[in-house]
Design an enzyme around this catalytic site. Structure first.
Site, PDB file in Angstrom:
ATOM      1  CG  HIS A 120     -22.558  16.896  74.847  1.00 48.84           C
ATOM      2  ND1 HIS A 120     -21.479  17.683  75.187  1.00 48.84           N
ATOM      3  CD2 HIS A 120     -22.130  15.611  74.962  1.00 48.84           C
ATOM      4  CE1 HIS A 120     -20.448  16.900  75.481  1.00 48.84           C
ATOM      5  NE2 HIS A 120     -20.828  15.645  75.364  1.00 48.84           N
ATOM      6  CD  GLU A 121     -23.516  12.296  74.049  1.00 48.56           C
ATOM      7  OE1 GLU A 121     -22.629  11.825  73.302  1.00 48.56           O
ATOM      8  OE2 GLU A 121     -23.343  12.512  75.259  1.00 48.56           O
TER       9      GLU A 121
ATOM     10  CG  HIS B   5     -19.093  14.143  71.003  1.00 48.27           C
ATOM     11  ND1 HIS B   5     -17.889  14.706  71.378  1.00 48.27           N
ATOM     12  CD2 HIS B   5     -19.761  13.897  72.159  1.00 48.27           C
ATOM     13  CE1 HIS B   5     -17.833  14.801  72.703  1.00 48.27           C
ATOM     14  NE2 HIS B   5     -18.959  14.319  73.196  1.00 48.27           N
TER      15      HIS B   5
ATOM     16  CD  GLU C  45     -17.060  14.584  76.318  1.00 48.76           C
ATOM     17  OE1 GLU C  45     -18.189  15.015  76.615  1.00 48.76           O
ATOM     18  OE2 GLU C  45     -16.876  13.595  75.580  1.00 48.76           O
TER      19      GLU C  45
END
Length: 281
Positions: free
Chosen positions: A127-128, A131, A190
Site C-alpha cells: 500500500h505504501e 503511493h 488511499e
C-alpha cells in the site's frame, strides 16, 4: 462577484493545463513538481526522521521487515524508482508505515503487532509503495499549492468586490477546499494505493486475501471508532474492506504462488525502550 468567478476560472484553467499525466488506474493527475525535486524532499525527510526516531537494532525484526520489503520492491516499476530501496525499522509503538519518493520505506515496530503474518505486512508495504508508484506525494503537494493560489486569488477578488461578510466568505472557502477538494482527493489516493498495493503483493508472491484481513484487524484495533468518512483523509475501514474484496478476484489472477517468499516473523517484537526523564536541576 464576477471577479470571484474569474478567479475560480483561473484556478481551474491552471489545473487543466497541469493535468498532463494519468495514474495506472486511469485517474487524471495534476503534478507540478519534478521527480528529482520529490526525491530530494523524500531523502531529506527520511534523514530527519532517522535522527528523531530511534531505529530498531533487533536483528530478527529488521530481517523480517527487510525480507518482505525486498520481495515487494523488486516488482516496483522503474518509473517509480530506479536503484536500491532503503528500508528502516523505527522503534516506536506507532501503528504506522510509509514510503517516500526516492526509494525510502519506514516501518514502525508498533504495526508489527497488528500484522499477524508476512502477507499482512506485505499488504502494508505494498500500500505504501503504491503511493510512490502513483506519484501521490507530487499530487498532494501540487493540490496544496493550487489551493493556496486559489485562496490568495479569491482574497484579492473578494477584497476588490462589494461582497458583504468577506471574512465569512474566506472562512467558507477554506472549509470548502478542505472538505470538498483536499479530503476527497486524499481518500481517492488511499483507495488507489490499496488496489495497487494488493496487485503488487500478489505479483510478489504474497496472498492478496491478507489485505482484507489486515483491515479487519485495523477495524478491531480501533473498535470500529473513526471520524465520519467525509471528514477524514482516509476511507473508513469498512469502505477499504469492501473495495479490496471487490478487487480480490483480479488480484488473485496475479498471485504468484510459485514465488512465495519465506519471511519469518519473530515470535516476540521487542517493545521500544522507555525514554528516561531528565532529573530536574
Amino acid at each position: 462577484m464576477k471577479s470571484i468567478i474569474s478567479a475560480v476560472t483561473c484556478i481551474l484553467l491552471i489545473s487543466t493545463l497541469s493535468s498532463c499525466s494519468t495514474s495506472t488506474t486511469g485517474r487524471k493527475q495534476v503534478m507540478l513538481f519534478s521527480e528529482q525535486e520529490l526525491s530530494k524532499m523524500g531523502a531529506a525527510s527520511f534523514d530527519d526522521m532517522k535522527k528523531q526516531i530511534p531505529i530498531s537494532t533487533d536483528k530478527p525484526t529488521v530481517n523480517f521487515v527487510q525480507c518482505v520489503a525486498d520481495a515487494i520492491t523488486i516488482n516496483v516499476p522503474k518509473s517509480a524508482h530506479q536503484g536500491e530501496w532503503e528500508v528502516v525499522v523505527f522503534d516506536s509503538e506507532q501503528v504506522n508505515a510509509f514510503a517516500l519518493p526516492g526509494g525510502k520505506i519506514g516501518v514502525y515496530t508498533g504495526i508489527l503487532n497488528v500484522t499477524e503474518t508476512q502477507d499482512q505486512l506485505a499488504a502494508i508495504i505494498g500500500h505504501e509503495v503504491g503511493h510512490v508508484i502513483e506519484h501521490h506525494s507530487n499530487e498532494r503537494l501540487s493540490a496544496n499549492k493550487l489551493s493556496n493560489i486559489g485562496v490568495a486569488v479569491a482574497a484579492v477578488a473578494i477584497g476588490a468586490s462589494d461582497v458583504d461578510n468577506k471574512g465569512l466568505w474566506m472562512a467558507g472557502l477554506g472549509v470548502g477546499l478542505q472538505y470538498g477538494v483536499i479530503m476527497p482527493y486524499s481518500r481517492s489516493h488511499e483507495s488507489e494505493a490499496d488496489i495497487v498495493g494488493q496487485d503488487l503483493m500478489a505479483k510478489s508472491g504474497f496472498d492478496p486475501k491478507a489485505s482484507v484481513k489486515l483491515w479487519q484487524n485495523m477495524d478491531k484495533l480501533n473498535n470500529g471508532a473513526a471520524p465520519p468518512e467525509f471528514m477524514s483523509t482516509h476511507p473508513s475501514n469498512q469502505t477499504r474492506i469492501k473495495q479490496l474484496n471487490q478487487h480480490l478476484a483480479q488480484s488473485m489472477t496475479l498471485y504468484n504462488k510459485d514465488n512465495r517468499p519465506q519471511c519469518k516473523k519473530p515470535e516476540v517484537i521487542p517493545k521500544p525502550p522507555v525514554a528516561k526523564n531528565k532529573a530536574k536541576k
